[in-house]
Design a protein around this motif. Structure first.
Motif, PDB file in Angstrom:
ATOM      1  N   TYR A  75       0.826  -1.204   0.000  1.00 28.51           N
ATOM      2  CA  TYR A  75       0.000   0.000   0.000  1.00 28.51           C
ATOM      3  C   TYR A  75       0.870   1.267   0.000  1.00 28.51           C
ATOM      4  O   TYR A  75       1.799   1.414   0.786  1.00 28.51           O
ATOM      5  CB  TYR A  75      -0.915   0.007   1.214  1.00 28.51           C
ATOM      6  CG  TYR A  75      -1.778   1.237   1.327  1.00 28.51           C
ATOM      7  CD1 TYR A  75      -2.671   1.585   0.321  1.00 28.51           C
ATOM      8  CD2 TYR A  75      -1.690   2.063   2.461  1.00 28.51           C
ATOM      9  CE1 TYR A  75      -3.472   2.714   0.435  1.00 28.51           C
ATOM     10  CE2 TYR A  75      -2.490   3.182   2.580  1.00 28.51           C
ATOM     11  CZ  TYR A  75      -3.374   3.513   1.566  1.00 28.51           C
ATOM     12  OH  TYR A  75      -4.155   4.627   1.678  1.00 28.51           O
ATOM     13  N   ASP A  76       0.531   2.171  -0.895  1.00 29.51           N
ATOM     14  CA  ASP A  76       1.230   3.456  -1.003  1.00 29.51           C
ATOM     15  C   ASP A  76       0.205   4.560  -0.794  1.00 29.51           C
ATOM     16  O   ASP A  76      -0.551   4.908  -1.700  1.00 29.51           O
ATOM     17  CB  ASP A  76       1.889   3.582  -2.380  1.00 29.51           C
ATOM     18  CG  ASP A  76       2.711   4.854  -2.517  1.00 29.51           C
ATOM     19  OD1 ASP A  76       2.703   5.665  -1.565  1.00 29.51           O
ATOM     20  OD2 ASP A  76       3.351   5.043  -3.564  1.00 29.51           O
ATOM     21  N   MET A  77       0.182   5.120   0.398  1.00 28.07           N
ATOM     22  CA  MET A  77      -0.830   6.114   0.730  1.00 28.07           C
ATOM     23  C   MET A  77      -0.655   7.414  -0.051  1.00 28.07           C
ATOM     24  O   MET A  77      -1.584   8.217  -0.147  1.00 28.07           O
ATOM     25  CB  MET A  77      -0.831   6.403   2.232  1.00 28.07           C
ATOM     26  CG  MET A  77       0.471   6.932   2.772  1.00 28.07           C
ATOM     27  SD  MET A  77       0.380   7.171   4.576  1.00 28.07           S
ATOM     28  CE  MET A  77      -0.996   8.318   4.718  1.00 28.07           C
ATOM     29  N   SER A  78       0.515   7.591  -0.654  1.00 29.14           N
ATOM     30  CA  SER A  78       0.749   8.813  -1.434  1.00 29.14           C
ATOM     31  C   SER A  78      -0.081   8.832  -2.713  1.00 29.14           C
ATOM     32  O   SER A  78      -0.241   9.882  -3.342  1.00 29.14           O
ATOM     33  CB  SER A  78       2.237   8.949  -1.782  1.00 29.14           C
ATOM     34  OG  SER A  78       2.644   7.904  -2.664  1.00 29.14           O
ATOM     35  N   LYS A  79      -0.615   7.665  -3.108  1.00 29.72           N
ATOM     36  CA  LYS A  79      -1.439   7.600  -4.319  1.00 29.72           C
ATOM     37  C   LYS A  79      -2.809   8.256  -4.110  1.00 29.72           C
ATOM     38  O   LYS A  79      -3.502   8.562  -5.074  1.00 29.72           O
ATOM     39  CB  LYS A  79      -1.634   6.134  -4.733  1.00 29.72           C
ATOM     40  CG  LYS A  79      -0.348   5.422  -5.125  1.00 29.72           C
ATOM     41  CD  LYS A  79       0.243   5.998  -6.401  1.00 29.72           C
ATOM     42  CE  LYS A  79       1.532   5.296  -6.799  1.00 29.72           C
ATOM     43  NZ  LYS A  79       1.366   3.873  -7.079  1.00 29.72           N
ATOM     44  N   GLY A  80      -3.204   8.431  -2.831  1.00 35.54           N
ATOM     45  CA  GLY A  80      -4.413   9.178  -2.558  1.00 35.54           C
ATOM     46  C   GLY A  80      -5.679   8.377  -2.343  1.00 35.54           C
ATOM     47  O   GLY A  80      -6.731   8.958  -2.086  1.00 35.54           O
ATOM     48  N   TYR A  81      -5.643   7.050  -2.448  1.00 36.92           N
ATOM     49  CA  TYR A  81      -6.863   6.277  -2.235  1.00 36.92           C
ATOM     50  C   TYR A  81      -6.823   5.578  -0.882  1.00 36.92           C
ATOM     51  O   TYR A  81      -5.763   5.358  -0.305  1.00 36.92           O
ATOM     52  CB  TYR A  81      -7.092   5.252  -3.350  1.00 36.92           C
ATOM     53  CG  TYR A  81      -5.850   4.559  -3.857  1.00 36.92           C
ATOM     54  CD1 TYR A  81      -5.342   4.838  -5.114  1.00 36.92           C
ATOM     55  CD2 TYR A  81      -5.177   3.626  -3.066  1.00 36.92           C
ATOM     56  CE1 TYR A  81      -4.206   4.208  -5.584  1.00 36.92           C
ATOM     57  CE2 TYR A  81      -4.036   2.997  -3.534  1.00 36.92           C
ATOM     58  CZ  TYR A  81      -3.556   3.298  -4.795  1.00 36.92           C
ATOM     59  OH  TYR A  81      -2.421   2.685  -5.245  1.00 36.92           O
ATOM     60  N   GLU A  82      -8.027   5.256  -0.391  1.00 37.34           N
ATOM     61  CA  GLU A  82      -8.153   4.611   0.909  1.00 37.34           C
ATOM     62  C   GLU A  82      -7.584   3.192   0.865  1.00 37.34           C
ATOM     63  O   GLU A  82      -7.614   2.534  -0.177  1.00 37.34           O
ATOM     64  CB  GLU A  82      -9.629   4.552   1.334  1.00 37.34           C
ATOM     65  CG  GLU A  82     -10.259   5.906   1.581  1.00 37.34           C
ATOM     66  CD  GLU A  82      -9.675   6.603   2.792  1.00 37.34           C
ATOM     67  OE1 GLU A  82      -9.226   5.891   3.733  1.00 37.34           O
ATOM     68  OE2 GLU A  82      -9.653   7.845   2.802  1.00 37.34           O
ATOM     69  N   PHE A  83      -7.112   2.732   2.009  1.00 37.95           N
ATOM     70  CA  PHE A  83      -6.540   1.390   2.064  1.00 37.95           C
ATOM     71  C   PHE A  83      -7.580   0.327   1.729  1.00 37.95           C
ATOM     72  O   PHE A  83      -7.273  -0.650   1.036  1.00 37.95           O
ATOM     73  CB  PHE A  83      -5.954   1.112   3.451  1.00 37.95           C
ATOM     74  CG  PHE A  83      -5.474  -0.300   3.609  1.00 37.95           C
ATOM     75  CD1 PHE A  83      -4.349  -0.750   2.926  1.00 37.95           C
ATOM     76  CD2 PHE A  83      -6.168  -1.199   4.416  1.00 37.95           C
ATOM     77  CE1 PHE A  83      -3.915  -2.063   3.047  1.00 37.95           C
ATOM     78  CE2 PHE A  83      -5.741  -2.509   4.538  1.00 37.95           C
ATOM     79  CZ  PHE A  83      -4.615  -2.940   3.859  1.00 37.95           C
ATOM     80  N   SER A  84      -8.814   0.495   2.201  1.00 38.84           N
ATOM     81  CA  SER A  84      -9.858  -0.499   1.939  1.00 38.84           C
ATOM     82  C   SER A  84     -10.102  -0.648   0.438  1.00 38.84           C
ATOM     83  O   SER A  84     -10.351  -1.753  -0.054  1.00 38.84           O
ATOM     84  CB  SER A  84     -11.154  -0.116   2.648  1.00 38.84           C
ATOM     85  OG  SER A  84     -11.595   1.160   2.229  1.00 38.84           O
ATOM     86  N   SER A  85     -10.019   0.459  -0.299  1.00 39.12           N
ATOM     87  CA  SER A  85     -10.214   0.411  -1.751  1.00 39.12           C
ATOM     88  C   SER A  85      -9.080  -0.335  -2.434  1.00 39.12           C
ATOM     89  O   SER A  85      -9.282  -0.981  -3.466  1.00 39.12           O
ATOM     90  CB  SER A  85     -10.314   1.831  -2.322  1.00 39.12           C
ATOM     91  OG  SER A  85     -11.404   2.525  -1.749  1.00 39.12           O
ATOM     92  N   PHE A  86      -7.883  -0.246  -1.866  1.00 38.01           N
ATOM     93  CA  PHE A  86      -6.727  -0.941  -2.421  1.00 38.01           C
ATOM     94  C   PHE A  86      -6.724  -2.411  -2.028  1.00 38.01           C
ATOM     95  O   PHE A  86      -6.421  -3.291  -2.847  1.00 38.01           O
ATOM     96  CB  PHE A  86      -5.444  -0.277  -1.929  1.00 38.01           C
ATOM     97  CG  PHE A  86      -4.194  -1.001  -2.318  1.00 38.01           C
ATOM     98  CD1 PHE A  86      -3.669  -0.886  -3.598  1.00 38.01           C
ATOM     99  CD2 PHE A  86      -3.534  -1.819  -1.404  1.00 38.01           C
ATOM    100  CE1 PHE A  86      -2.512  -1.571  -3.965  1.00 38.01           C
ATOM    101  CE2 PHE A  86      -2.377  -2.497  -1.756  1.00 38.01           C
ATOM    102  CZ  PHE A  86      -1.871  -2.372  -3.038  1.00 38.01           C
TER     103      PHE A  86
END
Length: 206
Positions: A75-86
């Protein structure tokens, strides 16, 4: 080694703060374990969608839990999407892969497995639209393949979940319980007797 006070501090943080820390230090097992524990609810929800399909829930939960760990690692939070979506497509993907590779009791080519999935989806959709079971020709036209391929996929589905010979099936009477083994033919000894009799008669009459 982290002391207990640092672990307590982690517990007070939200997921974004924890992912920010973990992205900078992948060796921080305390943060990873907290993230796993907090997000196991996703595994529980998604695994339940696949129960009653020939696999125990515990097995699906284990596969989904491993997928959750993979998702946390990538998971790369810098991409801007929520973790659950990833994480959701990652978990579902691993569960489906488990079904494809492990559940089939006979080795069926991946091409046929994928076609079997399309056939089943088409059958359900066409039956809902037309209010009756679709014919092989209709399924083939909907998917865009040959009828022989549809038949191959349908036949291969028996390798997905075996049927017990003791399974009840519709008999000639509602009061009579008929099992699958009752419909399977056995060896007919009288045929062998006819062959022996014919052989003896020819031998005697020589």
């Amino acid at each position: 080694m982290k002391d207990m006070s640092s672990v307590t501090n982690y517990l007070d943080m939200d997921n974004k703060e924890l992912f920010n820390i973990y992205s900078q230090d992948k060796s921080n097992k305390e943060v990873r374990d907290i993230l796993i524990e907090r997000n196991l609810y996703l595994v529980n929800i998604l695994a339940k969608k696949y129960i009653n399909k020939g696999v125990e829930f515990e097995d699906l939960y284990q596969v989904g839990s491993l997928a959750l760990i993979y998702a946390i690692e990538r998971y790369d939070m810098s991409k801007g999407y929520e973790f659950s979506s990833f994480a959701t497509p990652t978990i579902i993907g691993e569960i489906k892969k488990y079904f494809r590779d492990k559940v089939w009791t006979m080795r069926v080519p991946r091409r046929v497995q994928e076609l079997n999935k399309k056939v089943n989806e088409a059958k359900l959709l066409l039956e809902q639209q037309n209010k009756k079971k679709p014919k092989v020709k209709e399924i083939a036209e909907y998917i865009g393949c040959r009828e022989e391929e549809v038949l191959e996929a349908l036949e291969a589905s028996y390798g997905y979940q075996p049927v017990s010979l003791d399974s009840p099936i519709n008999g000639d009477s509602e009061d009579t319980e008929v099992t699958l083994i009752d419909k399977i033919g056995g060896q007919e000894d009288s045929f062998s007797n006819i062959e022996y009799k014919d052989f003896i008669e020819k031998f005697v009459n020589k």
